[in-house]
Structures are given as structure tokens and as C-alpha cells.
Scaffold this motif. Structure first.
Motif, short mmCIF file in Angstrom:
data_model
loop_
_atom_site.label_atom_id
_atom_site.label_comp_id
_atom_site.label_asym_id
_atom_site.label_seq_id
_atom_site.Cartn_x
_atom_site.Cartn_y
_atom_site.Cartn_z
N ALA A 146 -15.09 9.25 -4.22
CA ALA A 146 -14.04 8.95 -3.10
C ALA A 146 -12.78 9.03 -3.41
N ASP A 147 -12.02 9.43 -2.49
CA ASP A 147 -10.42 9.82 -2.78
C ASP A 147 -9.98 8.19 -2.60
N MET A 148 -10.47 7.37 -1.92
CA MET A 148 -9.83 5.93 -1.71
C MET A 148 -11.07 5.05 -1.34
N ILE A 149 -10.60 3.67 -1.61
CA ILE A 149 -11.67 2.69 -0.77
C ILE A 149 -10.83 2.06 0.10
N ILE A 150 -11.63 1.80 1.28
CA ILE A 150 -11.01 0.84 2.50
C ILE A 150 -12.01 -0.28 2.51
N ALA A 151 -11.76 -1.34 2.40
CA ALA A 151 -12.92 -2.29 2.55
C ALA A 151 -12.04 -3.87 2.21
N ALA A 152 -12.92 -4.80 2.97
CA ALA A 152 -12.45 -6.32 2.70
C ALA A 152 -12.71 -6.61 1.32
N MET A 153 -11.54 -6.33 0.48
CA MET A 153 -11.58 -6.65 -0.95
C MET A 153 -10.40 -7.47 -1.41
N TYR A 154 -10.76 -8.57 -2.06
CA TYR A 154 -9.60 -9.21 -2.52
C TYR A 154 -8.87 -8.64 -3.60
N ILE A 155 -7.61 -8.77 -4.02
CA ILE A 155 -6.98 -8.11 -5.01
C ILE A 155 -7.20 -9.19 -6.15
N THR A 156 -7.67 -8.82 -7.24
CA THR A 156 -7.91 -9.77 -8.47
C THR A 156 -7.22 -9.33 -9.75
N ASP A 157 -6.89 -9.90 -10.52
CA ASP A 157 -6.43 -9.48 -11.94
C ASP A 157 -7.49 -8.61 -12.61
N GLU A 158 -8.55 -8.96 -12.50
CA GLU A 158 -9.84 -8.27 -13.33
C GLU A 158 -9.92 -6.71 -12.46
N ARG A 159 -9.80 -6.78 -11.15
CA ARG A 159 -10.02 -5.37 -10.39
C ARG A 159 -8.72 -4.71 -10.64
N LYS A 160 -7.48 -5.05 -10.80
CA LYS A 160 -6.25 -4.34 -11.04
C LYS A 160 -6.36 -3.51 -12.36
N LYS A 161 -7.24 -4.14 -13.33
CA LYS A 161 -7.36 -3.48 -14.30
C LYS A 161 -8.07 -2.07 -14.51
N VAL A 162 -8.55 -1.99 -13.65
CA VAL A 162 -9.42 -0.66 -13.35
C VAL A 162 -9.21 0.38 -12.27
N ILE A 163 -8.52 -0.48 -11.09
CA ILE A 163 -8.06 0.34 -10.13
C ILE A 163 -6.65 0.25 -9.66
N ASP A 164 -5.95 0.89 -8.92
CA ASP A 164 -4.55 0.60 -8.29
C ASP A 164 -5.03 0.10 -6.81
N PHE A 165 -4.11 -0.87 -6.44
CA PHE A 165 -4.10 -1.36 -5.02
C PHE A 165 -3.06 -1.13 -4.11
N SER A 166 -3.08 -0.99 -2.88
CA SER A 166 -2.15 -0.91 -1.97
C SER A 166 -1.72 -2.32 -1.86
N ASN A 167 -0.47 -2.54 -1.11
CA ASN A 167 -0.14 -3.77 -0.73
C ASN A 167 -1.38 -4.24 0.37
N SER A 168 -1.48 -5.72 0.59
CA SER A 168 -2.40 -6.19 1.38
C SER A 168 -2.04 -6.07 2.67
N TYR A 169 -2.82 -5.76 3.71
CA TYR A 169 -2.52 -5.82 5.09
C TYR A 169 -3.29 -6.87 6.04
N MET A 170 -3.91 -7.82 5.34
CA MET A 170 -4.64 -9.12 5.81
C MET A 170 -4.44 -10.19 4.92
N ASP A 171 -3.79 -11.42 5.16
CA ASP A 171 -3.89 -12.60 4.21
C ASP A 171 -5.01 -13.32 5.00
N THR A 172 -5.93 -13.60 4.41
CA THR A 172 -7.01 -14.51 4.70
C THR A 172 -7.05 -15.78 4.15
N GLY A 173 -5.91 -16.10 3.34
CA GLY A 173 -5.84 -17.48 2.67
C GLY A 173 -6.38 -17.59 1.32
#
Length: 145
Positions: free
Chosen positions: A118-145
Motif C-alpha cells: 500500500a502507498d499509505m494507511i488511512i485508518a483510525a489509528m492512534y499515534i504512539t511512540d512504538e508505531r513511530k519507530k516503524v512508520i511515519d505519521f501525518s499530523n492528526s486530523y481528529m482529537d478523540t482525547g
């Protein structure tokens, strides 16, 4: 997830920013310390290269999960719908290619991106330090608290 916009122009800019940031690290290596290219130019080259690759392939492949209301199958049509689907479709339109959706279990999203299925992921995924180690994230587009 936290980018908020007040106009169609702002929404379009948010889409382009999301696309650019989400694809910067996909399949590219970090520039070496001896690289003569400035960091901003390197990022622009990587983004342009990825978008060029997507255009050459004739489609934008997006991996997504199934999490209402962001991405889910509409029961009456069995069609993938939701906010994330609308967002991905607009990104494809902005690039000028159709979108191919790969719906899958949440646990398969990151491996699918890492394996370049896949070229990218678009999903309801929280940005975590662990995930940041393996993929790059965009800025969040929704804050769910």
C-alpha cells in the motif's frame, strides 16, 4: 487526530499535507550526513518521487481497517464508506489517480505499508511512540482525547 479547517481551501490544504507527510518515509531512506541536498529539498524530492511513482502506477493504494464512522462497509450496498474513505478519495483526486482500497484487520495495516503493498494507511489509528519507530505519521486530523 487534530487538524481542523474552516473552508474548502483549508480542507484541500489539509488533504495535501496529510498525503505529503504520510508518504514521506514510505520506502525511502533517511539522507546521510554527507548528503549535499538540503533537508527540505530532500523531503520535497522524496514526496515528488512517491507521487510520481503513484501516478506511474495509475492508482493510489490505501490500506484501511473497519472502524465506524471512519471506515466501514455500508450494509445496504456493501460499499466502503466513512470519513477516512472520503479523505482518501479526495487525496486520489488531488493527485489525479483513482484509489484502490485494501480493507483489512487493524493488525495488518502497518505490515502492509512496510511490505509496500500500500502507498499509505488511512485508518483510525492512534499515534504512539512504538508505531513511530516503524512508520511515519501525518499530523492528526481528529482529537478523540
Amino acid at each position: 487526530m487534530g487538524v481542523f479547517v474552516k473552508s474548502k481551501k483549508g480542507l484541500a490544504m489539509a488533504f495535501v499535507t496529510l498525503l505529503a507527510v504520510s508518504m514521506v518515509g514510505c520506502g525511502t531512506s533517511k539522507p546521510s550526513a554527507s548528503s549535499a541536498t538540503a533537508p527540505n529539498q530532500q523531503a520535497k524530492t522524496e514526496i515528488g518521487g512517491k507521487i510520481g511513482e503513484i501516478k506511474k502506477n495509475g492508482k493510489l493504494v490505501i490500506a484501511t481497517g473497519n472502524y465506524y464512522p471512519f471506515e466501514f462497509l455500508e450494509p445496504s450496498t456493501n460499499k466502503l464508506v466513512g470519513y477516512d474513505i472520503d479523505l482518501g478519495t479526495k487525496i486520489g483526486e488531488k493527485i489525479g489517480v483513482p484509489v484502490e482500497w485494501k480493507e483489512m484487520q487493524f493488525t495488518a495495516l502497518i505490515p502492509t505499508l512496510q511490505n509496500k503493498q500500500a502507498d499509505m494507511i488511512i485508518a483510525a489509528m492512534y499515534i504512539t511512540d512504538e508505531r513511530k519507530k516503524v512508520i511515519d505519521f501525518s499530523n492528526s486530523y481528529m482529537d478523540t482525547g
